[in-house]
Design a protein around this motif. Structure first.
Motif, short mmCIF file in Angstrom:
data_model
loop_
_atom_site.label_atom_id
_atom_site.label_comp_id
_atom_site.label_asym_id
_atom_site.label_seq_id
_atom_site.Cartn_x
_atom_site.Cartn_y
_atom_site.Cartn_z
N ALA A 1 0.83 -1.20 0.00
CA ALA A 1 0.00 0.00 0.00
C ALA A 1 0.87 1.26 0.00
O ALA A 1 0.60 2.21 -0.74
N ALA A 2 1.93 1.24 0.80
CA ALA A 2 2.81 2.41 0.87
C ALA A 2 3.52 2.65 -0.46
O ALA A 2 3.65 3.79 -0.92
N LEU A 3 3.96 1.58 -1.11
CA LEU A 3 4.67 1.72 -2.38
C LEU A 3 3.75 2.20 -3.51
O LEU A 3 4.21 2.82 -4.46
N SER A 4 2.46 1.92 -3.39
CA SER A 4 1.53 2.25 -4.48
C SER A 4 1.40 3.75 -4.72
O SER A 4 0.99 4.17 -5.80
N VAL A 5 1.75 4.57 -3.73
CA VAL A 5 1.62 6.02 -3.90
C VAL A 5 2.98 6.71 -4.03
O VAL A 5 3.06 7.92 -4.02
N THR A 6 4.06 5.92 -4.17
CA THR A 6 5.37 6.51 -4.45
C THR A 6 5.48 6.77 -5.95
O THR A 6 4.73 6.21 -6.76
N ALA A 7 6.44 7.61 -6.33
CA ALA A 7 6.63 7.91 -7.74
C ALA A 7 6.95 6.65 -8.54
O ALA A 7 6.42 6.45 -9.65
N GLU A 8 7.77 5.78 -7.98
CA GLU A 8 8.11 4.54 -8.68
C GLU A 8 6.92 3.60 -8.78
O GLU A 8 6.69 2.97 -9.81
N GLY A 9 6.16 3.51 -7.69
CA GLY A 9 5.00 2.65 -7.70
C GLY A 9 3.96 3.10 -8.71
O GLY A 9 3.38 2.29 -9.46
N MET A 10 3.72 4.39 -8.77
CA MET A 10 2.74 4.92 -9.74
C MET A 10 3.25 4.74 -11.17
O MET A 10 2.49 4.39 -12.07
N GLU A 11 4.56 4.95 -11.38
CA GLU A 11 5.13 4.77 -12.72
C GLU A 11 5.02 3.32 -13.16
O GLU A 11 4.68 3.03 -14.31
N GLY A 12 5.29 2.39 -12.26
CA GLY A 12 5.21 0.98 -12.61
C GLY A 12 3.82 0.55 -13.01
O GLY A 12 3.63 -0.13 -14.02
N VAL A 13 2.83 0.94 -12.24
CA VAL A 13 1.44 0.59 -12.54
C VAL A 13 0.98 1.27 -13.82
O VAL A 13 0.36 0.65 -14.70
N ASP A 14 1.27 2.56 -13.97
CA ASP A 14 0.83 3.30 -15.16
C ASP A 14 1.49 2.75 -16.42
O ASP A 14 0.85 2.66 -17.48
N ALA A 15 2.76 2.37 -16.32
CA ALA A 15 3.46 1.81 -17.48
C ALA A 15 2.86 0.46 -17.87
O ALA A 15 2.73 0.15 -19.06
N PHE A 16 2.50 -0.34 -16.89
CA PHE A 16 1.87 -1.64 -17.18
C PHE A 16 0.56 -1.45 -17.92
O PHE A 16 0.28 -2.12 -18.92
N ALA B 1 -0.35 1.12 -19.67
CA ALA B 1 -0.08 1.72 -20.98
C ALA B 1 0.71 0.78 -21.90
O ALA B 1 1.01 1.16 -23.04
N LYS B 2 1.05 -0.40 -21.40
CA LYS B 2 1.81 -1.38 -22.18
C LYS B 2 3.15 -0.82 -22.68
O LYS B 2 3.51 -0.96 -23.85
N ARG B 3 3.88 -0.16 -21.77
CA ARG B 3 5.21 0.34 -22.08
C ARG B 3 6.17 -0.03 -20.97
O ARG B 3 5.74 -0.43 -19.87
N ALA B 4 7.46 0.08 -21.24
CA ALA B 4 8.45 -0.23 -20.21
C ALA B 4 8.47 0.89 -19.18
O ALA B 4 8.45 2.07 -19.54
N PRO B 5 8.50 0.55 -17.89
CA PRO B 5 8.54 1.60 -16.86
C PRO B 5 9.87 2.33 -16.84
O PRO B 5 10.92 1.74 -17.11
N ASP B 6 9.84 3.61 -16.56
CA ASP B 6 11.03 4.45 -16.44
C ASP B 6 11.23 4.78 -14.98
O ASP B 6 10.88 5.87 -14.53
N PHE B 7 11.82 3.85 -14.23
CA PHE B 7 11.99 4.08 -12.80
C PHE B 7 13.01 5.19 -12.50
O PHE B 7 12.78 6.01 -11.60
N PRO B 8 14.14 5.25 -13.22
CA PRO B 8 15.06 6.37 -12.96
C PRO B 8 14.41 7.72 -13.20
O PRO B 8 14.62 8.68 -12.46
N GLY B 9 13.60 7.84 -14.24
CA GLY B 9 12.89 9.09 -14.51
C GLY B 9 11.89 9.43 -13.43
O GLY B 9 11.70 10.61 -13.08
N ALA B 10 11.25 8.40 -12.88
CA ALA B 10 10.28 8.64 -11.82
C ALA B 10 10.95 9.14 -10.55
O ALA B 10 10.38 9.94 -9.81
#
Length: 264
Positions: free
Chosen positions: A236-251, A253-262
């Motif tokens: 739950a805590a990770l779901s609202v971090t920048a990386e967590g949101m990027e990972g879910v949104d990328a999935f 959108a069917k694209r590779a997640p950009d964790f460094p950018g997040a």
């Protein structure tokens, strides 16, 4: 940051040498101190690392302590106590940084070298990789946390056999026991493959890596109910971090997640 013993690469991998090409690839005390200093800087925020890579500068990862130095010490008890203290401080710092750790376990990983490999989250070996406790051979007992971590990896019964009989473990057996993560096709590929694995972790979701490592290490002392509660809170805590949101949104959108950018 770069010196003779520690290197912070541009991709966020902090490379720490634990042995040099001299003295038979024995654990180098100066390297232990330099590695801990670098990890302390990571914890203070002055060094921006996202993964740790443990290496040896010679043909072996680390052949154990420098026994000639043990023999030459004026007070062997105090010398070994001090050396063990510094090694254990380094190991504690590896955990305190909360970063994933990779070991490039070429050649021999014996004594303290074997202990350090056990603390790596992922250990890469080659066909010639060999592991051995080595302590009974010189009439001593383990340090570096070997007696705590080895039974947790291989089971108490197998740990007894490995330690009491001072067994030599070849690369295939080390993979089967969970001491190595993978074996490269040739020994010349170990360093490059370990570096690649560390870079991949550094480019991944740092928050998830930290949480996974915490959950795994705390599971040994938690009840199932406590572990389930910890998992629920963590995800739950990770779901609202920048990386967590990027990972879910990328999935989605069917694209590779950009964790460094997040991370920004």
């Amino acid at each position: 940051m770069s010196d003779d013993l520690t290197i912070l690469h541009d991709d966020g991998v902090l490379e720490i040498a634990v042995s040099l090409s001299t003295a038979g690839s024995a654990l180098d005390h100066g390297a232990v101190l330099a590695g801990n200093e670098a990890l302390q800087k990571v914890m203070r925020g002055s060094l921006k690392a996202r993964a740790v890579l443990l290496t040896g500068r010679g043909k072996n990862f680390c052949a154990g302590g420098n026994v000639a130095y043990f023999a030459a010490a004026d007070d062997r008890r105090e010398y070994l106590r001090g050396l063990a203290h510094d090694l254990h401080t380094l190991i504690a710092s590896l955990y305190s940084t909360r970063l994933p750790v990779v070991a490039a376990a070429s050649g021999w990983a014996a004594g303290a070298g074997m202990s350090l490999v056990l603390h790596a989250d992922l250990a890469i070996g080659g066909p010639a990789t060999r592991m051995r406790p080595a302590y009974p051979g010189i009439g001593l007992s383990p340090d570096g946390g070997m007696s705590w971590l080895l039974p947790r990896i291989v089971g108490l019964g197998k740990a007894r056999s490995i330690l009491l009989r001072d067994e030599v473990i070849d690369a295939p057996a080390a993979v089967q026991l969970g001491l190595l993560s993978e074996i490269t096709a040739s020994d010349d590929e170990v360093a490059g493959r370990a570096r690649e694995v560390a870079a991949g972790l550094a480019a991944g979701p740092s928050g998830a890596h930290t949480a996974i490592r915490h959950l795994l290490y705390s599971s040994a002392s938690n009840t199932l109910a406590e572990q389930l509660a910890a998992e629920a809170e963590s995800i739950a805590a990770l779901s609202v971090t920048a990386e967590g949101m990027e990972g879910v949104d990328a999935f989605v959108a069917k694209r590779a997640p950009d964790f460094p950018g997040a991370r920004g």
